[in-house]
Design an enzyme around this catalytic site. Structure first.
Site, short mmCIF file in Angstrom:
data_model
loop_
_atom_site.label_atom_id
_atom_site.label_comp_id
_atom_site.label_asym_id
_atom_site.label_seq_id
_atom_site.Cartn_x
_atom_site.Cartn_y
_atom_site.Cartn_z
N ASP A 63 1.07 -1.13 0.00
CA ASP A 63 0.08 0.04 -0.17
C ASP A 63 1.09 1.34 -0.02
O ASP A 63 1.62 1.52 0.99
CB ASP A 63 -0.86 0.02 1.24
CG ASP A 63 -1.87 0.95 1.35
OD1 ASP A 63 -1.84 1.96 0.48
OD2 ASP A 63 -2.79 1.07 2.06
N HIS A 64 0.81 2.14 -0.96
CA HIS A 64 1.88 3.20 -1.15
C HIS A 64 1.53 4.11 -0.44
O HIS A 64 2.18 5.14 -0.09
CB HIS A 64 1.80 3.74 -2.76
CG HIS A 64 3.17 4.06 -3.18
ND1 HIS A 64 3.99 4.80 -2.36
CD2 HIS A 64 3.64 4.12 -4.22
CE1 HIS A 64 5.07 5.13 -3.05
NE2 HIS A 64 4.91 4.44 -4.28
#
Length: 434
Positions: free
Chosen positions: A405-406
């Site tokens: 998850d950026h």
């Protein structure tokens, strides 16, 4: 007088709203004891066996196998005072007979707090007035009442499953076996006689309702894919030293009776690498505007089962040794494939590993499980050409992929974590430096 109680579908895990009835362990007329298993249901998490909190005699099964019902729905009626039950007699001269026995009850302890007011369904006796249901003390009746008011002739679970696959309504059939029981031949004859529906291609198509584990998995994956901005990175590594160590450890007394797989090494490496990149084990809490950093690893292992994909967890995996992880993995996967994973074991994961290599696949772009920030895919180990000290050699090679998850994990952190996992698997001696 009879004392009827209705058993509601229990909330077997937090947040569950419905379940499918897989099969009954009792029939009308059967005596049951306190905590006896009476039904197996499939929730969005797993298959669960439910015990009954009373002793008595089963009088009605209110839901047939294959139906999906909401939590709190009555599914079974029991006479908890069968010795005091007087035999039912037909109504005469239009006199009304007792119609209902009403009981307020709570579900099993630990199965939720919903209170259900259960009312016994009335049946129509002579003269159009309600008549009490007699308690079956010997053989079960030839028909089982359903919540929809219809009646389904008796059929064994495999026959019910076949009817479901072929789209045959059991309520429309007359069973040819003793007692009116429906057979496989009855279902197959009915399927062959039914006209083909528009848009269908005969036996070359079949329709299966979306429910249970499949429904829950689909909802979770769609929510994750469209909520968390996914980034996936890949790494190819030489795991020859790991495989050589595995062969040595397999004959070690410490690993006697333990199935030591490459997945156990990957699980250990994944936990060790988090010491240097703790963000991998963090969580984006958008509702509270926080990132939650967790000092424990509840390691999810994606497992393919006959009911679909499930992800049971190994609790506190970061504190386990390699032999403990190997034992936990063996127990976890065996239980999952049997469909016996407790619903609670599906909750609260912090990081997941999916072993696509077991299917002969090299790599993939896995979707992050909701409530987590990363997932590691472990590919198949293959003999491949590899340059070692300037010379070409045949080595054991594996591909890894990491989706993250950026919002929580930057590219540098994700790359460092994947590289550290790769280093630990390429040379297990590196673990001495962690």
């Amino acid at each position: 007088m009879p004392d009827y109680k209705q058993f509601p579908l229990a909330d077997t895990a937090e947040g569950l709203t419905e379940a499918e009835i897989l099969g009954w362990r009792v029939q009308p007329g059967d005596e049951v004891q306190v905590n006896q298993i009476v039904v197996e249901v499939e929730t969005a998490k797993a298959a669960v066996e439910l015990p009954i909190p009373w002793a008595g005699v089963v009088t009605e099964l209110l839901v047939e196998p294959g139906q999906t019902v909401e939590v709190g729905t009555p599914i079974l009626t029991v006479d908890v005072d069968p010795q005091g039950a007087a035999p039912a007699t037909p109504a005469s001269n239009g006199a009304a007979q007792p119609a209902q026995a009403e009981e307020e009850m709570k579900p099993l302890v630990g199965y939720g707090s919903k209170t259900v007011v259960a009312k016994r369904r009335a049946r129509t006796g002579g003269g159009g007035t309600p008549a009490p249901e007699p308690v079956a003390a010997t053989a079960p009746p030839a028909e089982v009442p359903t919540p929809r008011g219809g009646y389904v002739p008796l059929a064994k679970p495999p026959v019910r499953k076949l009817a479901k696959e072929l789209g045959v309504d059991l309520r429309e059939l007359d069973g040819t076996a003793d007692g009116g029981v429906i057979t496989r031949d009855d279902v197959q004859r009915a399927a062959a006689a039914e006209p083909e529906a528009p848009g269908q291609q005969g036996s070359r198509e079949r329709r299966v309702p979306i429910k249970g584990v499949r429904k829950a998995t689909a909802q979770a994956m769609v929510a994750s894919a469209f909520t968390a901005p996914h980034v996936t990175e890949f790494l190819t590594i030489d795991v020859t030293p790991m495989m050589e160590l595995r062969q040595k450890l397999k004959v070690s007394p410490a690993f006697a009776g333990v199935k030591l797989t490459p997945l156990a090494f990957a699980a250990k490496a994944a936990c060790l690498a988090m010491r240097r990149t703790p963000d991998i084990n963090a969580l984006w809490d958008g509702d509270n505007g926080e990132i939650v950093y967790k000092d424990y690893v509840h390691l999810g292992i994606a497992a393919a089962t006959p009911r679909g994909l499930v992800v049971p967890k190994i609790r506190d995996a970061e504190s386990m040794s390699l032999v403990e992880l190997a034992g936990a993995l063996e127990a976890l996967t065996s239980t999952a494939r049997e469909g016996k994973t407790p619903p609670a074991d599906m909750l609260g994961g912090t990081f997941t590993i999916t072993n696509v290599g077991v299917f002969g696949v090299d790599t993939g772009t896995p979707i992050i499980n909701p409530g987590e920030s990363a997932i590691l895919a472990v590919g198949a180990i293959r003999d491949m050409p590899w340059v070692v000290e300037g010379e070409l050699a045949v080595r054991k090679v594996m591909q890894l992929s990491l989706s993250f998850d950026h919002r929580v994990i930057d590219g540098q952190q994700g790359s460092e974590y994947l590289a550290n996992v790769g280093a630990l698997l390429s040379d297990p001696a590196v673990a001495m430096t962690y």
